[in-house]
Design a protein around this motif. Structure first.
Motif, mmCIF file in Angstrom:
data_model
loop_
_atom_site.group_PDB
_atom_site.id
_atom_site.type_symbol
_atom_site.label_atom_id
_atom_site.label_comp_id
_atom_site.label_asym_id
_atom_site.label_seq_id
_atom_site.Cartn_x
_atom_site.Cartn_y
_atom_site.Cartn_z
ATOM 1 N N SER A 40 -5.995 1.323 11.822
ATOM 2 C CA SER A 40 -7.022 0.650 11.028
ATOM 3 C C SER A 40 -6.657 0.729 9.564
ATOM 4 O O SER A 40 -5.799 1.512 9.152
ATOM 5 N N SER A 41 -7.312 -0.122 8.783
ATOM 6 C CA SER A 41 -7.160 -0.113 7.341
ATOM 7 C C SER A 41 -8.555 -0.014 6.740
ATOM 8 O O SER A 41 -9.429 -0.815 7.057
ATOM 9 N N THR A 46 -13.884 -1.339 7.512
ATOM 10 C CA THR A 46 -12.692 -1.090 8.304
ATOM 11 C C THR A 46 -12.162 -2.363 8.955
ATOM 12 O O THR A 46 -12.922 -3.143 9.523
ATOM 13 N N GLN A 137 3.957 -4.135 4.348
ATOM 14 C CA GLN A 137 2.967 -3.280 3.687
ATOM 15 C C GLN A 137 2.502 -3.979 2.430
ATOM 16 O O GLN A 137 3.221 -4.833 1.880
ATOM 17 N N LYS A 176 -3.241 -6.057 -3.307
ATOM 18 C CA LYS A 176 -3.401 -5.630 -1.922
ATOM 19 C C LYS A 176 -3.419 -6.800 -0.953
ATOM 20 O O LYS A 176 -3.324 -6.598 0.262
#
Length: 241
Positions: A40-41, A46, A137, A176
């Motif tokens: 999860s992030s 979430t 990423q 991000k």
């Protein structure tokens, strides 16, 4: 993109997704019971990673499951309900449609899978599933560990320029929402994004938002590998995509 009506609303899915899709796919507990949740992030809320393995030939791909939540002051009144004004105007279906168009045109975006809209009176809740970009990423994670070369910064600028030249407006272009693999950059999270006429004003505003994002992350993490020189290299790539 195709539409499948459900008892609670509708599911929009890409032709690459299985037509057997159900609303259960958008509930993380369904994947937890199958032992398919891989991680999860955590941001404000979430986001879940799952490995669907829907057929024997597809054992590697992972999906990203994201529920739509409100932000700002209105979040205090309604955490995840939106006014329903038509299926194709819902945040999930609109984002899926935009991703589908960009993916089919060869842009560096995640492969879209499906979107779910559940109506309740005048309001709706929504979810989206996209394919996780393998080996990627986000830039904050990368820059917190290592530097990018000048060539990579110019490559990033060129990537953003190609989106802008196509008229792709990203409503939340920040560090991000940019992913990096060994050799490519991807833009993610196109909620409230759209195709519009290319104009310097909104394109410049997009870049300014990204710069503020880098500076904000640098303020939180002084060791972040971002400098004014890096930004100038990005602008060089942007001006010569």
């Amino acid at each position: 993109m195709q539409i499948k009506q459900t008892s609670q609303g509708a599911i929009a899915y890409c032709v690459t997704a299985a037509q057997a899709i159900t609303t259960e796919w958008f509930d993380v507990s369904f994947w937890q019971q199958l032992g398919a949740v891989t991680g999860s992030s955590k941001g404000r809320y979430t986001t879940w990673f799952v490995k669907p393995a829907l057929n024997k030939a597809d054992t590697e791909s992972e999906w990203v499951l994201r529920h739509y939540y409100r932000g700002g002051l209105i979040e205090k009144l309604s955490k995840d309900k939106y006014l329903f004004t038509g299926l194709h105007r819902t945040r999930a279906v609109a984002e899926l449609a935009l991703l589908t168009q960009l993916f089919n045109e060869g842009f560096s975006v995640p492969r879209p899978i499906a979107a779910n809209v559940e109506r309740s009176g005048l309001h709706y809740r929504a979810d989206i599933i996209i394919e996780r970009v393998e080996g990627a990423q986000d830039l904050v994670a990368r820059l917190s560990k290592e530097v990018m070369t000048d060539q990579q910064w110019r490559q990033l600028g060129s990537c953003i320029a190609k989106f802008h030249q196509r008229g792709v407006y990203h409503a939340d272009l920040n560090a991000k929402n940019i992913l990096i693999t060994d050799d490519e950059f991807y833009l993610i999270d196109f909620d409230r994004g759209e195709i519009r006429a290319p104009k310097t004003k909104w394109q410049t505003a997009n870049l300014s938002r990204l710069l503020r994002s880098f500076n904000k992350e640098k303020g939180k993490l002084p060791a972040l590998a971002f400098t004014e020189s890096n930004w100038q290299e990005l602008l060089k790539g942007y001006s010569k995509p």
